[in-house]
Structure formats: structure tokens, C-alpha cells
Design an enzyme around this catalytic site. Structure first.
Site, mmCIF file in Angstrom:
data_model
loop_
_atom_site.group_PDB
_atom_site.id
_atom_site.type_symbol
_atom_site.label_atom_id
_atom_site.label_comp_id
_atom_site.label_asym_id
_atom_site.label_seq_id
_atom_site.Cartn_x
_atom_site.Cartn_y
_atom_site.Cartn_z
ATOM 1 C CE LYS A 170 -11.424 -2.227 -3.417
ATOM 2 N NZ LYS A 170 -11.011 -3.600 -3.084
ATOM 3 C CE LYS A 190 -4.047 -2.212 1.909
ATOM 4 N NZ LYS A 190 -4.582 -2.758 3.150
ATOM 5 C CE LYS A 224 -5.359 -9.366 -5.734
ATOM 6 N NZ LYS A 224 -5.316 -8.745 -4.469
HETATM 7 P P1 ADP Z 1 -8.731 -5.734 -4.236
HETATM 8 O O1 ADP Z 1 -7.390 -6.351 -4.554
HETATM 9 O O2 ADP Z 1 -9.561 -5.564 -5.449
HETATM 10 O O3 ADP Z 1 -8.582 -4.469 -3.424
HETATM 11 P P2 ADP Z 1 -9.444 -6.918 -1.731
HETATM 12 O O4 ADP Z 1 -8.031 -6.818 -1.285
HETATM 13 O O5 ADP Z 1 -10.458 -5.998 -1.129
HETATM 14 O O6 ADP Z 1 -9.490 -6.782 -3.318
HETATM 15 O O7 ADP Z 1 -9.894 -8.427 -1.550
HETATM 16 C C1 ADP Z 1 -11.049 -8.913 -0.884
HETATM 17 C C2 ADP Z 1 -10.989 -10.426 -0.852
HETATM 18 O O8 ADP Z 1 -11.029 -10.950 -2.197
HETATM 19 C C3 ADP Z 1 -9.704 -10.986 -0.227
HETATM 20 O O9 ADP Z 1 -9.990 -12.181 0.482
HETATM 21 C C4 ADP Z 1 -8.842 -11.274 -1.420
HETATM 22 O O10 ADP Z 1 -7.876 -12.260 -1.139
HETATM 23 C C5 ADP Z 1 -9.862 -11.726 -2.461
HETATM 24 N N1 ADP Z 1 -9.357 -11.380 -3.801
HETATM 25 C C6 ADP Z 1 -9.246 -10.141 -4.332
HETATM 26 N N2 ADP Z 1 -8.755 -10.179 -5.585
HETATM 27 C C7 ADP Z 1 -8.513 -11.487 -5.857
HETATM 28 C C8 ADP Z 1 -7.997 -12.192 -6.993
HETATM 29 N N3 ADP Z 1 -7.624 -11.555 -8.086
HETATM 30 N N4 ADP Z 1 -7.891 -13.530 -6.916
HETATM 31 C C9 ADP Z 1 -8.276 -14.192 -5.797
HETATM 32 N N5 ADP Z 1 -8.779 -13.593 -4.702
HETATM 33 C C10 ADP Z 1 -8.907 -12.259 -4.706
#
Ligand code: ADP
Ligand code: TRP
Length: 321
Positions: free
Chosen positions: A193, A110, A190
């Protein structure tokens, strides 16, 4: 057995969130006591817009219910309805070594993305530990990027138990479904957002279709056989497909005469077919906000009772009773 996961209301949920975190717990609901919450306090480390937070909180709850979370089998609640969490977080933070938090990838990532270092961002894993430990969770389904936070939770719990000579906290296990550990985004990184490469779970179908059509593929000509295992479209198709559908698609690739345009069309169709019913349910729920509110209140009531029990034991262990 208790199963728990949380999702931050920090933007629209996407396919990565669904396959990485939501579907695994929805598939498990009822196999143990299941807790699912909207992690508002965590989102506050990056979202500083009250209306955006309110809206995203409603959306996450609606998304879970639309995707099949059943309030009869799982407790769905808002993190901020359990204010005692902060007391537990403090009791944990006094035994949390600085070095443990300094090593967290998510914090370092971050900062690297330009988010200002705040105390909340740094202490984030301690609050997450409080979430997990408050409900004595055994299993925490998350995507791979959250695994370290669950390991940190184990370390903090063990340290607390050892320091105070108690067994207040049960040590949780992360549950990562390897087949969906990292869902690729439109650019192959990956899906996240933060990378602006997502496909929203409930975006307008036209928008979803346009995004699918833009997925970059290689330049193998239409007639030639193609390698499914290196193709982003195939990687996303496999998330929705059952075994037979997947095998048919694999053969289409290997046979040749099947273009990426065909595969993209098939991906859009399977998405529509599998998520269409969820979309209808979401629209119905969105039109009945009082039902959703009732589900969240009832969820918080049950979750809070479990959290208060743990907190009382933790207070006793440290001498605050
Ligand atoms: P982002 O990366 O979009 O900010 P978050 O960190 O809020 O997403 O993730 C929320 C949940 O969804 C977590 O448990 C995270 O591990 C899962 N997650 C997010 N993106 C992925 C992905 N590309 N593949 C697998 N799991 C994901
Ligand atoms: N940190 C998690 C994420 O970004 C959300 C979260 C907060 C969580 N508390 C949790 C996940 C407890 C699992 C268990 O996705």
C-alpha cells in the site's frame, strides 16, 4: 506446535497480504494451535485517525473470516484485547540492545519514506517479539519483509533466557513460502500500500478489472510467442492457478497468437472464480457484526489465557512475582 501471525489494520488488504501472509496460515490452521490477530498497536505507529483504525480493524477480521479462517480451528482476536502484551514488551525491551533495533530494515525504510521517527516506530519489533513470544509460537508465517523481525524476536528471546537463566521463551521460526515471498504489484515492484500499486482483495470487481487492464506489458505483437517468466500478468495469474491451469497458460504464451489482453482477461476471470465465494461470505458476515464480535471475543479469551501464563513465568524469571 503453535502457529501465529498478525496483520496491521492500516489500510485495505491486498493480494500481496493474502498470498504472502493470510493464505499460508489459513492453509495451516488446525495443523497446530493457530493464533491470528489484528495488530492494532502496530498500526498505531502510522495510523492516527480513530475511525480509520476502527474501520480497518473490522475489515481485517472480516477479510480473514471471509478467506476461510475457521474459528473452530484458529483463534482470531484483536491485539488490543490483550493489554498485558505491553508488560511483556517492557520486560523484553530491557534486554534488547539498541543496535539490534537500529539495524531493522523496516524502520529504516519507513524513515526513508518520510514517516516521522517516533519511539513507537523504533520499538515496533520489541512489541512484535512480545506478540510472538506471549503465545509461545513455534512458526510465524509472514512475507519476506517481516523475516528480520522474527529473527530479532529470536535474538531477544535468547537474550532474555540467558540474562535471567531461564527457558521461559521458545524460539520461533519464520515461515516464508518462497513461491509467494514477494508478490509483484501493478508496476512490478513489491505490491504494497505504500507504493500505491495494489489490487485490493475485495475491491469492486470493476475496479479490479480496470487495474488489471492497466498492468504494463512489453510490446511483443499478438502473433509472436511470449515469455511467461518475465510477464507481470503471468506472475499474478500463477498465484490463483492450479498446476493444470498454469501449464495451459504457459503454453498459450509460448505458442503465440495469444495477446496480453487475453491473459489479462483470464487473470480477471480466475480471480473472480477463486475469490467470488469469499466475497459472498464476506457480505454475509458484514451483515452480522454480532457474530464477528463473538468470534473475536472468544478468540481473545483463549489467547489471553496463553499470554497470561507466559507473562507469569516471565515475571517470575525477573523477580516481579
Ligand atoms: P504493506 O506492504 O502493503 O504495508 P504489510 O507490511 O502490512 O503490507 O504486510 C502485512 C503482511 O503481508 C506481512 O506478513 C507481509 O510480509 C505480507 N505482504 C505484504 N505485501 C506482500 C507482498 N507483496 N508479497 C508477499 N507478502 C506480502
Ligand atoms: N509487523 C507485521 C506486519 O507489518 C504485523 C505483526 C505484528 C506481526 N505482530 C506480529 C506479524 C507478530 C507476525 C507476528 O505485517
Amino acid at each position: 506446535m503453535r502457529i501465529l501471525t498478525g496483520i496491521q489494520p492500516s489500510g485495505k488488504l491486498h493480494w500481496g497480504n493474502y498470498f504472502g501472509a493470510m493464505k499460508p496460515i489459513i492453509d495451516l490452521q488446525g495443523k497446530g494451535e493457530t493464533f491470528v490477530f489484528v495488530a492494532q498497536y502496530h498500526a498505531l505507529t502510522t495510523v492516527h485517525d480513530a475511525e480509520a483504525l476502527r474501520q480497518a480493524t473490522r475489515d481485517v477480521a472480516l477479510d480473514f473470516l471471509a478467506c476461510g479462517l475457521d474459528p473452530a480451528k484458529a483463534c482470531l482476536f484483536r491485539q488490543a484485547d490483550i493489554p498485558e502484551l505491553h508488560e511483556l514488551a517492557w520486560l523484553l525491551s530491557v534486554v534488547t540492545p539498541m543496535g539490534l533495533l537500529e539495524r531493522c530494515h523496516s524502520y529504516k525504510d519507513k524513515l526513508a519514506r518520510g514517516i516521522a521517527a517516533s519511539h513507537g516506530l523504533f520499538a515496533y519489533p520489541v512489541l512484535m517479539a512480545a506478540d510472538i513470544l506471549a503465545y509461545q509460537s513455534d512458526l510465524v508465517p509472514v512475507g519476506r519483509d517481516q523475516k528480520q523481525h522474527v529473527e530479532v524476536t529470536r535474538d531477544i528471546a535468547a537474550k532474555f533466557n540467558q540474562t535471567f537463566g531461564t527457558d521461559v521463551f521458545r524460539l520461533p521460526e519464520p515461515m516464508i513460502s518462497e513461491s509467494v515471498a514477494v508478490i509483484p504489484g501493478l508496476d512490478g515492484q513489491k505490491m504494497s500500500k505504500s507504493y500505491n500499486n495494489t489490487i485490493g482483495l475485495f475491491d469492486d470487481p470493476k475496479e479490479v478489472k480496470a487495474k488489471i487492464m492497466r498492468i504494463a506489458t512489453d510490446s511483443t505483437p499478438l502473433e509472436a510467442p511470449k515469455n511467461p517468466d518475465t510477464c507481470r500478468v503471468f506472475a499474478l495469474y500463477r498465484l490463483f492457478a492450479d498446476e493444470e491451469e498454469l501449464e495451459t497458460m504457459r503454453q498459450n504464451y509460448l505458442r503465440g497468437g495469444y495477446g496480453y489482453g487475453h491473459a489479462k482477461k483470464a487473470l480477471f476471470e480466475i480471480y473472480q472464480r477463486k475469490l467470488g465465494p469469499f466475497r459472498e461470505r464476506r457480505e454475509h458476515l458484514a451483515a452480522h457484526p454480532e457474530q464477528v464480535e463473538e468470534i473475536l471475543r472468544e478468540g481473545a479469551r483463549k489467547a489471553r489465557a496463553a499470554a497470561l501464563e507466559t507473562l507469569a513465568a516471565a515475571r517470575r524469571a525477573v523477580g516481579l512475582d
